[in-house]
Design a protein around this motif. Structure first.
Motif, mmCIF file in Angstrom:
data_model
loop_
_atom_site.group_PDB
_atom_site.id
_atom_site.type_symbol
_atom_site.label_atom_id
_atom_site.label_comp_id
_atom_site.label_asym_id
_atom_site.label_seq_id
_atom_site.Cartn_x
_atom_site.Cartn_y
_atom_site.Cartn_z
ATOM 1 N N LEU A 75 10.645 -29.350 -75.011
ATOM 2 C CA LEU A 75 9.398 -28.939 -74.378
ATOM 3 C C LEU A 75 8.602 -30.149 -73.910
ATOM 4 O O LEU A 75 8.052 -30.154 -72.802
ATOM 5 C CB LEU A 75 8.571 -28.100 -75.353
ATOM 6 N N GLU A 76 8.570 -31.204 -74.747
ATOM 7 C CA GLU A 76 7.821 -32.398 -74.358
ATOM 8 C C GLU A 76 8.456 -33.072 -73.152
ATOM 9 O O GLU A 76 7.761 -33.547 -72.244
ATOM 10 C CB GLU A 76 7.726 -33.366 -75.539
ATOM 11 N N ASP A 77 9.792 -33.138 -73.132
ATOM 12 C CA ASP A 77 10.482 -33.729 -71.978
ATOM 13 C C ASP A 77 10.240 -32.896 -70.722
ATOM 14 O O ASP A 77 10.070 -33.448 -69.624
ATOM 15 C CB ASP A 77 11.978 -33.832 -72.247
ATOM 16 N N TYR A 78 10.222 -31.586 -70.880
ATOM 17 C CA TYR A 78 9.975 -30.715 -69.734
ATOM 18 C C TYR A 78 8.571 -30.961 -69.164
ATOM 19 O O TYR A 78 8.393 -31.056 -67.936
ATOM 20 C CB TYR A 78 10.121 -29.247 -70.130
ATOM 21 N N LYS A 79 7.592 -31.067 -70.041
ATOM 22 C CA LYS A 79 6.219 -31.307 -69.581
ATOM 23 C C LYS A 79 6.121 -32.630 -68.820
ATOM 24 O O LYS A 79 5.467 -32.712 -67.767
ATOM 25 C CB LYS A 79 5.252 -31.316 -70.769
ATOM 26 N N LYS A 82 7.929 -32.242 -65.384
ATOM 27 C CA LYS A 82 7.118 -31.457 -64.447
ATOM 28 C C LYS A 82 5.950 -32.288 -63.918
ATOM 29 O O LYS A 82 5.660 -32.270 -62.713
ATOM 30 C CB LYS A 82 6.603 -30.192 -65.137
ATOM 31 N N SER A 83 5.306 -33.022 -64.793
ATOM 32 C CA SER A 83 4.175 -33.848 -64.376
ATOM 33 C C SER A 83 4.602 -34.918 -63.379
ATOM 34 O O SER A 83 3.924 -35.162 -62.368
ATOM 35 C CB SER A 83 3.538 -34.497 -65.612
ATOM 36 N N ARG A 84 5.745 -35.551 -63.628
ATOM 37 C CA ARG A 84 6.247 -36.579 -62.708
ATOM 38 C C ARG A 84 6.562 -35.964 -61.351
ATOM 39 O O ARG A 84 6.293 -36.574 -60.309
ATOM 40 C CB ARG A 84 7.506 -37.251 -63.285
ATOM 41 N N TRP A 85 7.148 -34.775 -61.339
ATOM 42 C CA TRP A 85 7.516 -34.144 -60.066
ATOM 43 C C TRP A 85 6.261 -33.864 -59.237
ATOM 44 O O TRP A 85 6.216 -34.129 -58.040
ATOM 45 C CB TRP A 85 8.276 -32.848 -60.330
ATOM 46 N N TYR A 86 5.240 -33.320 -59.901
ATOM 47 C CA TYR A 86 3.995 -33.050 -59.193
ATOM 48 C C TYR A 86 3.401 -34.338 -58.616
ATOM 49 O O TYR A 86 2.964 -34.372 -57.460
ATOM 50 C CB TYR A 86 2.973 -32.410 -60.133
ATOM 51 N N ARG A 87 3.401 -35.401 -59.407
ATOM 52 C CA ARG A 87 2.763 -36.646 -58.965
ATOM 53 C C ARG A 87 3.547 -37.347 -57.879
ATOM 54 O O ARG A 87 2.978 -37.804 -56.891
ATOM 55 C CB ARG A 87 2.589 -37.604 -60.155
ATOM 56 N N LYS A 88 4.881 -37.430 -58.042
ATOM 57 C CA LYS A 88 5.688 -38.289 -57.187
ATOM 58 C C LYS A 88 6.435 -37.560 -56.082
ATOM 59 O O LYS A 88 6.699 -38.126 -55.027
ATOM 60 C CB LYS A 88 6.697 -39.063 -58.040
ATOM 61 N N GLY A 159 7.028 -19.000 -58.897
ATOM 62 C CA GLY A 159 7.522 -20.293 -59.341
ATOM 63 C C GLY A 159 6.617 -21.454 -58.941
ATOM 64 O O GLY A 159 5.728 -21.336 -58.099
ATOM 65 N N ILE A 160 6.879 -22.616 -59.527
ATOM 66 C CA ILE A 160 6.133 -23.840 -59.221
ATOM 67 C C ILE A 160 6.978 -24.759 -58.347
ATOM 68 O O ILE A 160 8.169 -24.526 -58.155
ATOM 69 C CB ILE A 160 5.705 -24.570 -60.515
ATOM 70 N N ARG A 161 6.389 -25.814 -57.816
ATOM 71 C CA ARG A 161 7.105 -26.727 -56.917
ATOM 72 C C ARG A 161 8.196 -27.525 -57.629
ATOM 73 O O ARG A 161 9.276 -27.716 -57.051
ATOM 74 C CB ARG A 161 6.109 -27.689 -56.248
ATOM 75 N N PRO A 162 7.962 -28.055 -58.832
ATOM 76 C CA PRO A 162 9.004 -28.856 -59.486
ATOM 77 C C PRO A 162 10.337 -28.103 -59.588
ATOM 78 O O PRO A 162 10.400 -26.955 -60.004
ATOM 79 C CB PRO A 162 8.406 -29.135 -60.872
ATOM 80 N N GLY A 163 11.400 -28.791 -59.155
ATOM 81 C CA GLY A 163 12.726 -28.202 -59.187
ATOM 82 C C GLY A 163 13.045 -27.354 -57.973
ATOM 83 O O GLY A 163 14.180 -26.877 -57.834
ATOM 84 N N ARG A 164 12.060 -27.177 -57.072
ATOM 85 C CA ARG A 164 12.269 -26.291 -55.930
ATOM 86 C C ARG A 164 11.923 -26.939 -54.590
ATOM 87 O O ARG A 164 12.663 -26.799 -53.627
ATOM 88 C CB ARG A 164 11.440 -25.010 -56.111
ATOM 89 N N LEU A 165 10.790 -27.619 -54.520
ATOM 90 C CA LEU A 165 10.323 -28.190 -53.262
ATOM 91 C C LEU A 165 9.889 -29.637 -53.420
ATOM 92 O O LEU A 165 9.497 -30.064 -54.515
ATOM 93 C CB LEU A 165 9.114 -27.404 -52.726
#
Length: 242
Positions: A75-79, A82-88, A159-165
């Motif tokens: 769960l911690e790795d997932y968080k 996800k945060s890195r994907w949103y930022r970068k 869904g959210i952007r991480p892993g998709r867009l």
């Protein structure tokens, strides 16, 4: 917002998508500036018409990702992932949002990605945007409606952007709803959908559309009187020189 842009937007205030469509027809832009009918308002306010928006296009383009998502993750790795994907990889608009802009997003027609949500969209409104238009999806729709954020989208998604867009470009020409949208074009949206007015034709289209709108208002006012209906603000004439 510059005085020029403010005056241009004022010339479109009170115009319906249909008025603008007729104005575009009159200069020869027929069926080239109206977004697909599936791109429609998330909510409608038939008392104050608060869902109606007029603004300047601030374009953003996303593309589908082809990155492998690491699995399994704690769960911690997932968080953290996800945060890195949103930022970068998939932030929202990177450039400053100007007052009077409408965020127009090409989401590459990717299905279940609701990257317009109650949090980020409210932030864009707080920064000066008048609303959001996308060929993709929005989520948190109950809150978006309650907050009164004008959103025009093709679908509701989860869904959210991480892993998709991934973010691709900003303030460049994009395709949205079958229409080419340039930064700075005029966007008009209401219960009938979304229409794009190329910036170079905006003044002419607004002038023609105001004449069309006022003729319709006068005709409907006569019909109101014939029916014994109390006139409302939809039949009040627009200033032809706005």
């Amino acid at each position: 917002m510059t005085e020029e842009i403010n005056a241009l937007l004022s010339s479109f205030e009170g115009l319906r998508v249909t008025d603008v469509c007729d104005g575009l027809d009159a200069i020869g832009l027929i069926d080239t500036c109206t977004m697909d009918w599936e791109i429609r308002p998330l909510w409608r306010d038939t008392d104050e018409f608060a869902h109606r928006i007029v603004g300047v296009a601030h374009t953003v383009r996303f593309v589908p990702t082809n990155r492998v998502v690491p699995r399994p993750m704690s769960l911690e790795d997932y968080k953290a992932w996800k945060s890195r994907w949103y930022r970068k990889l998939a932030p929202g608009p990177k450039e400053t949002i100007q007052v009077g802009e409408i965020i127009v997003i090409d989401a590459a027609e990717v299905g279940d990605v609701g990257f317009i949500g109650s949090n980020n969209a409210q932030g864009w409104i707080n920064a000066g945007a008048r609303g959001v238009v996308t060929n993709g999806g929005c989520r948190d729709t109950d809150e978006l409606i309650k907050q009164g954020v004008p959103v025009y989208s093709r679908r509701i998604a989860r869904g959210i952007r991480p892993g998709r867009l991934e973010w691709d470009a900003e303030n460049v020409p994009i395709a949205c709803g079958g229409v080419r949208v340039f930064p700075g074009d005029i966007i008009v949206a209401d219960g009938d959908g979304v229409i794009v007015v190329p910036r170079g034709h905006a003044a002419d289209v607004a002038e023609i559309a105001r004449g069309i709108a006022n003729a319709d208002k006068a005709s409907r006012l006569d019909k109101y009187r014939d029916a014994g209906m109390e006139p409302d603000d939809t039949v009040e004439p627009l200033d032809p020189g706005a």
